[in-house]
Scaffold this motif. Structure first.
Motif, PDB file in Angstrom:
ATOM      1  N   TYR A 110       0.831  -1.203   0.000  1.00  0.00           N
ATOM      2  CA  TYR A 110       0.000   0.000   0.000  1.00  0.00           C
ATOM      3  C   TYR A 110       0.871   1.261   0.000  1.00  0.00           C
ATOM      4  N   GLY A 165      -6.735  -7.902  -1.461  1.00  0.00           N
ATOM      5  CA  GLY A 165      -6.644  -6.487  -1.103  1.00  0.00           C
ATOM      6  C   GLY A 165      -6.264  -5.609  -2.286  1.00  0.00           C
ATOM      7  N   SER A 166      -6.669  -6.006  -3.494  1.00  0.00           N
ATOM      8  CA  SER A 166      -6.353  -5.225  -4.703  1.00  0.00           C
ATOM      9  C   SER A 166      -6.788  -3.772  -4.499  1.00  0.00           C
ATOM     10  N   LEU A 167      -5.980  -2.859  -5.040  1.00  0.00           N
ATOM     11  CA  LEU A 167      -6.189  -1.447  -4.707  1.00  0.00           C
ATOM     12  C   LEU A 167      -5.922  -0.562  -5.925  1.00  0.00           C
ATOM     13  N   GLU A 182      -8.028   7.153  -3.497  1.00  0.00           N
ATOM     14  CA  GLU A 182      -8.388   5.745  -3.670  1.00  0.00           C
ATOM     15  C   GLU A 182      -9.668   5.672  -4.487  1.00  0.00           C
ATOM     16  N   ARG A 212     -11.094  -0.704  -3.911  1.00  0.00           N
ATOM     17  CA  ARG A 212     -10.259  -1.767  -3.347  1.00  0.00           C
ATOM     18  C   ARG A 212     -11.088  -3.011  -3.131  1.00  0.00           C
TER      19      ARG A 212
END
Lengths: 270, 278
Positions: free
Chosen positions: B187, B218-220, B228, B231
């Motif tokens: 992250y 936890g793809s973001l 952001e 996610r």
């Protein structure tokens, strides 16, 4: 050494579910000794695959303490675990008598291996995998019986130190009685792990964490307050027991020797 | 441009099951009117392949590649697989399929070979970071470890990418009381790339367990302004549609003109003067 136990529980529950189901098995068997390691493995398994798919066995010998069995039952009641009791004395005793066996260590190993035989037989009966219950502390110290309590198909708690097992157990609401009592292999009357090992889990876990996980050198460990003798004693135990953490070694002949240059993951094709 | 992030759980070493999985996800993405679907690293094969690498490798004329090419008439696709070149070198690769052809192939350059990783035992390393046009927007692919190096980011930035797509197989490890190492590392990295390179950045990680190792998902997605934009869940299969625009990159570069002020001449001089390049 403190962990985010919510996340760790999530990872372990998912691990048990996936590693069980993807091989085509639905069920698990586990030996419940009354101790905290097997209690934790069993509780994680109920969350992973449901209580109806977990078959737990208490496997007392005639010298096993009644408290151990009571604690196994206490846990099973609280979490709705399907617990069966199989007394191993009737098949352990003839073995001991036939071989005239009265050495405590050998007797203890025989009992651990009889329990293993029982659990693997039950795994065949219930089309189940055997769930492991060895923690990182005992795996590193080699404090377990090879092909006895160390034998399993999948082990959810093998990367957790004993003190982390206690903390995760608290987080999951396992009865305090099981967490607070003195750990014992219960192979003979009055046996406790910490007496036999000669140090406490709290002490040795702290040392192992810095030695193994943090890769600190001996002088750095001494600076943290560990005695040189304690460091050397534990380091030697870890080294000497490497064999218990591995498959048997194979003499190499061909170009493709199993596990050396014939290398596949166990989850091959799943 | 609408991008469907497909956070899947591939089967280890089973191409045909994984092709089915991809087909279902692609259909799902088409139903949701996505322009592009992105799958994780080695999405067609799984990660801990070891000696299976050669069995699951795809050559450029393989039926599977043709299938993805023809499917890409309906939607852009990024998928991960083992690529075998004409000299029988095996690469950890990611292909971009658009309008009926394999438009770009990235071969992983930085192969991790430490602690639990043994990629350079099995794979040849790629040698370049090249951009491609993704429906008109200049884009680069980074495969997992590629994104943790400075040279990859620098080279893509100098080429003027607007979007960086990171496909990953990141294992969960290093748990502490309030965080875990892999998530924190990634992250931080993703936010750094988006904010400092001023590019839209999408990280697509897989889930599932292989031999006890949990891939944490936890793809973001972070846009070029550092916001952001989507996610996925940790640990569980999931998907998300995110929308990226070149316009965000423009606004970001007006706000924070790091790209304009970056001076590659300094870098070149340094390398010459220190004798790194003769």
């Amino acid at each position: 050494m403190n962990l985010n136990y919510k996340m760790v529980a999530d990872v372990l529950v998912n691990f048990i579910k996936e590693e069980t189901e993807k091989t085509g098995f639905a069920n698990l068997v586990v030996g419940l000794s009354g101790g905290i390691d097997s209690a934790l493995s069993a509780v994680l398994a109920t969350k992973a695959i449901g209580r109806d798919k977990l078959f737990a066995f208490a496997l007392p010998y005639k010298t096993s303490s009644k408290e151990s069995l009571d604690d196994a039952k206490l846990l099973a009641d609280k979490f709705g675990i399907n617990l069966q009791v199989i007394e191993i004395t009737p098949y352990v005793d003839p073995f001991l008598e036939t071989l005239n066996l009265d050495n405590k260590l050998r007797m203890g190993n025989v009992m651990a291996r009889m329990r293993m035989v029982t659990l693997f037989d039950m795994s065949s009966k219930y089309r189940a995998l055997v769930l492991g219950t060895s923690n990182k502390t005992e795996l590193l110290l080699g404090y377990g019986t090879w092909y006895g309590d160390l034998a399993s198909a999948i082990n959810p708690i093998g990367d957790l130190y004993k003190t982390q097992v206690w903390e995760l157990s608290k987080y999951l609401g396992i009865p305090e009685k099981l967490i607070n009592k003195k750990p014992t292999a219960d192979l003979w009357l009055g046996q406790t792990d910490e007496d036999e090992l000669g140090f406490s889990y709290t002490e040795v876990d702290r040392l192992l964490y810095h030695m193994i996980d943090e890769r600190l050198s001996k002088s750095e460990l001494i600076n943290l307050g560990f005695s040189e003798q304690f460091i050397m004693n534990v380091a030697e135990r870890v080294r000497k027991n490497q064999f218990k953490r591995q498959l048997p070694i194979i003499a190499k002949i061909s170009n493709r020797t199993i596990d050396r240059d014939f290398r596949y993951s166990r989850d091959w094709g799943y | 441009m609408k991008i469907y992030i497909s956070q899947i759980k591939p089967f280890l070493g089973d191409l045909s099951k994984n092709i089915e999985l991809h087909k279902n996800e692609i259909q799902h993405a088409i139903d949701q009117k996505a322009d592009i679907v992105i799958f994780p690293e080695l999405s067609l094969t799984g990660y801990f392949l070891r000696d299976l690498v050669h069995d699951v490798a795809l050559k450029s004329n393989s039926e599977t590649i043709k299938l993805f090419e023809s499917t890409s008439k309906r939607i852009g696709i990024i998928a991960g697989f083992v690529y075998e070149d004409e000299n029988h070198q095996f690469f950890n690769a990611a292909g971009y399929f658009e309008a009926g052809s394999l438009k770009h192939l990235h071969r992983k350059v930085y192969l991790p070979n430490y602690t639990m990783f043994e990629e350079s035992r099995y794979f040849a390393a790629g040698k370049s970071f090249e951009t491609f046009d993704m429906f008109g927007s200049k884009t680069g692919i980074l495969i997992c470890e590629d994104a943790l190096h400075l040279s990859s980011l620098y080279l893509y930035s100098l080429q003027g990418v607007k979007n960086l797509l990171i496909v990953s197989n990141s294992p969960a490890r290093g748990f502490y009381s309030d965080r875990f190492y892999s998530q924190e590392l990634w992250y931080n990295t993703i936010k750094f790339i988006a904010n400092n390179l001023t590019v839209n950045t999408i990280f697509v990680n897989r889930v599932g367990v292989e031999d006890g190792v949990t891939f944490w998902g936890g793809s973001l997605a972070i846009d070029a302004l550092g916001s952001e934009i989507g996610r996925c869940d940790l640990i569980r299969e999931d998907n998300r549609i995110v929308e990226i625009k070149d316009e965000t990159v423009r606004r970001s570069r007006i706000l924070s003109p790091f790209y304009r002020d970056e001076d590659p001449e300094l870098f070149l001089e340094f390398i010459r003067n220190k004798g790194i390049i003769k």
